[in-house]
Enzyme design. Sequence first.
Site, mmCIF file in Angstrom:
data_model
loop_
_atom_site.group_PDB
_atom_site.id
_atom_site.type_symbol
_atom_site.label_atom_id
_atom_site.label_comp_id
_atom_site.label_asym_id
_atom_site.label_seq_id
_atom_site.Cartn_x
_atom_site.Cartn_y
_atom_site.Cartn_z
ATOM 1 C CD GLU A 12 -19.409 -1.374 8.470
ATOM 2 O OE1 GLU A 12 -19.763 -2.409 7.766
ATOM 3 O OE2 GLU A 12 -18.518 -0.637 7.939
ATOM 4 N NE ARG A 70 -23.017 -3.170 3.379
ATOM 5 C CZ ARG A 70 -21.609 -3.410 2.938
ATOM 6 N NH1 ARG A 70 -20.673 -3.955 3.530
ATOM 7 N NH2 ARG A 70 -21.351 -3.203 1.663
ATOM 8 C CE LYS A 111 -4.374 1.229 2.109
ATOM 9 N NZ LYS A 111 -5.519 0.919 2.822
HETATM 10 C C1 TPP Z 1 -19.195 -0.873 4.634
HETATM 11 C C2 TPP Z 1 -18.172 -0.158 4.500
HETATM 12 N N1 TPP Z 1 -17.536 0.023 5.959
HETATM 13 C C3 TPP Z 1 -16.363 0.861 5.981
HETATM 14 C C4 TPP Z 1 -15.753 1.376 4.902
HETATM 15 C C5 TPP Z 1 -14.527 2.187 5.046
HETATM 16 N N2 TPP Z 1 -13.371 1.699 4.276
HETATM 17 C C6 TPP Z 1 -13.097 2.044 3.093
HETATM 18 S S1 TPP Z 1 -11.742 1.415 2.392
HETATM 19 C C7 TPP Z 1 -11.683 0.375 3.715
HETATM 20 C C8 TPP Z 1 -10.372 -0.531 3.927
HETATM 21 C C9 TPP Z 1 -10.289 -1.269 2.717
HETATM 22 O O1 TPP Z 1 -9.210 -2.258 2.960
HETATM 23 P P1 TPP Z 1 -8.949 -3.012 1.522
HETATM 24 O O2 TPP Z 1 -9.939 -3.543 0.954
HETATM 25 O O3 TPP Z 1 -7.979 -4.079 1.944
HETATM 26 O O4 TPP Z 1 -8.281 -2.230 0.484
HETATM 27 P P2 TPP Z 1 -7.113 -1.578 0.229
HETATM 28 O O5 TPP Z 1 -7.410 -0.097 0.687
HETATM 29 O O6 TPP Z 1 -5.864 -1.764 1.515
HETATM 30 O O7 TPP Z 1 -6.498 -1.817 -1.100
HETATM 31 C C10 TPP Z 1 -12.499 0.818 4.761
HETATM 32 C C11 TPP Z 1 -12.568 0.255 6.066
HETATM 33 C C12 TPP Z 1 -16.317 1.246 3.568
HETATM 34 N N3 TPP Z 1 -15.926 1.685 2.293
HETATM 35 N N4 TPP Z 1 -17.342 0.435 3.561
#
Ligand code: TPP
Length: 665
Positions: free
Chosen positions: A364, A392, A280
């Site tokens: 959630e 959610r 990342k």
């Molecule tokens: C239902 C929901 N909860 C929380 C989020 C906030 N959120 C956005 S990206 C993320 C982390 C995603 O991690 P990953 O899938 O590993 O992607 P990366 O950014 O590491 O590439 C979170 C918690 C969201 N988008 N949707």
Amino acid sequence: MILDSINNPKDVKKLNLIEQKQLAQELRDKIITTVSTNGGHLASNLGVVELSIAIDYVFNFPNDKIVWDVGHQCYSYKILSGRKDEFDTLRQYEGIAGFPKSDESSFDHFNTGHSSTSVSAALGMARARDINHSNEKVIAVIGDGALTGGMAFEALNDAGISKTNLLVILNDNQMSIDKNVGGLSLMLSRFRTRKMYLFVGGKGKSFVDKIPVIGKHIVRFVRKTKRVLKQIFISNMIFEDMGFRYFGPIDGHDLKQLERILEKIKDLDGPVLLHVKTVKGKGYGPAEQNPDKFHATGKFDIDTGNKEKSCSKDYSKAFGESLVKIAEKNEKIVAITAAMKDGTGLNEFADKYPDRFFDVGIAEQHAITMAAGMAKSSLIPVVPIYASFLQRAYDQLLHDVAMQNLHVVICADRAGIVGADGETHQGLFDMAFVNTIPNFTIMAPKNFEELDLMLKFAVDKVQGPVLIRYPRGCEQLEDIETEDIKLGKAEVLCEGQDFTIVTMGKMVKRCYEIAQELKEQDIDVTVINARFLKPLDSDTILKYTQDVQKIITVEDASINNGLSQTVELLLNDKSNFKAFSYPCAFIKQGDYDSIDELYKMRKSDIKQYILDNYEPKTKKRKSKKKSKNTEETGLAVIKPKKNGILNKIKDGLGKIRNKLKKKST
Ligand SMILES: Cc1ncc(C[n+]2csc(CCOP(=O)(O)OP(=O)(O)O)c2C)c(N)n1
């Protein structure tokens, strides 16, 4: 520049490996430059630059279909699919969206924003393809963070036995926004250190398959043997056990390897999972070192990585500070986050009370029902969740928390308009849907001090479920005395007999300022800070809405079932009622001012409405009683704090007015 020659993904296919590497560098530069001025999701995008090039190289978009989970990592894909020239409008009003949008481009096959939906959507597309007898490939790209969401498991469970051709690319960077959590994350870490598993055998299979009678048996036997061998050497092969063919882990920054494996697996039958390891923030030091801080960022200085701050303290931080203080005195308080520790202001709490802090992953629904379990066992769970992600967990709020009247404190952070993230992230519906659930108390503070009081009140005085909603950022009414919170009691901030505004949350500031400014023009406005949507202080609202020219509600929420409609229901005569709410619509991205201008929600719009509807005193008011005073109504009228900014502004305005008067005489 190689990028100059790329007008759509087909152009990527013309590049050799050296040119592709050069393209990766140019994409990184473009993304860093744009995000440094527009803000956006930097670290996730820098991590998938090579993956984006490789899929364009191997697949045929837009005929083949791709679903990006969460969607925040789609920048390279967008730039390469005909949007490079507009990319500098990223996340701006009417500009390129920070998430995939079908109405922006035919290359964006499915809108995302909320996590863990990609495998479901892609499986749906794959099954539709089979029914429609078409032959496009379907790909879901899902992060290891998004994989912690329950929906992802529901989809994998179904896809694994589906026999349909579907490629799931697991983009594993060991990070959610913060460090990824949970057993699955531990399992993936073990996978990462293993030798990659790449045996494909695609061509051999189709040849053997064609041998009459025994061909299919040989294929099945070979598959079984492979599976047994894999299970001996690679224990806990969860994806294989679920019915996927697993490949990887491979280096997601090695273009040659990525393209080689994608070419090999793209024609395989059945569900396939490719495990890709990425870093990342790759290629930009500050983001690689602090991927959490550069997950989503505002403007920053490219050389130093220093960020521009819009306000020194926001509501999330204020909430976090209050909770730490309250938890000091009450050991029953626990805090739960669904993968948003930093975003919801829980860092300090987590450091101070590690045994009372739970990050459950992007889950959630689980967070809320777990909180219900804790409340049932005498703890007081406080669960801050962004308002849009709370959507959610509607059934968990209703069925698990409210139906048992459990004391769970839900804090809807980022409630209201959130700006550049756009329609998937606007927090406009939380009041509306929680308002439908019996037993819930619903509050919104006008400033940090009131948030602190409300949180204490929610923890100490309320028996059942509570929702406290507060906005992104720091718009708050300062320099005003704040009364103690009483259940279902509004706060009358100022009295005036011409108009009455009922408002709550961040909009209180706008309304109070309007009242102060209109006083200068001899227009008198009552401002009621409702504080509670539920129970609503109907007595106070009715008392102050009897003989006024207009009753106005102002809320940072969708019109349906929020403050406006709840107040409107109360009124016998609705003819002089006016609501300032956002429409019940999906409101697109933009800076706050542009959005508020579009929906006429700016302070100036509300003020202008009052001016346009004002009937001068000589005509109308002479016959009316003078403004209700404190004794008559039995309600305190809130005084600005001595030496507060508002008083200073008022004094200043008075002086200017006197000077002008002198000049004109
Ligand atoms: C239902 C929901 N909860 C929380 C989020 C906030 N959120 C956005 S990206 C993320 C982390 C995603 O991690 P990953 O899938 O590993 O992607 P990366 O950014 O590491 O590439 C979170 C918690 C969201 N988008 N949707």
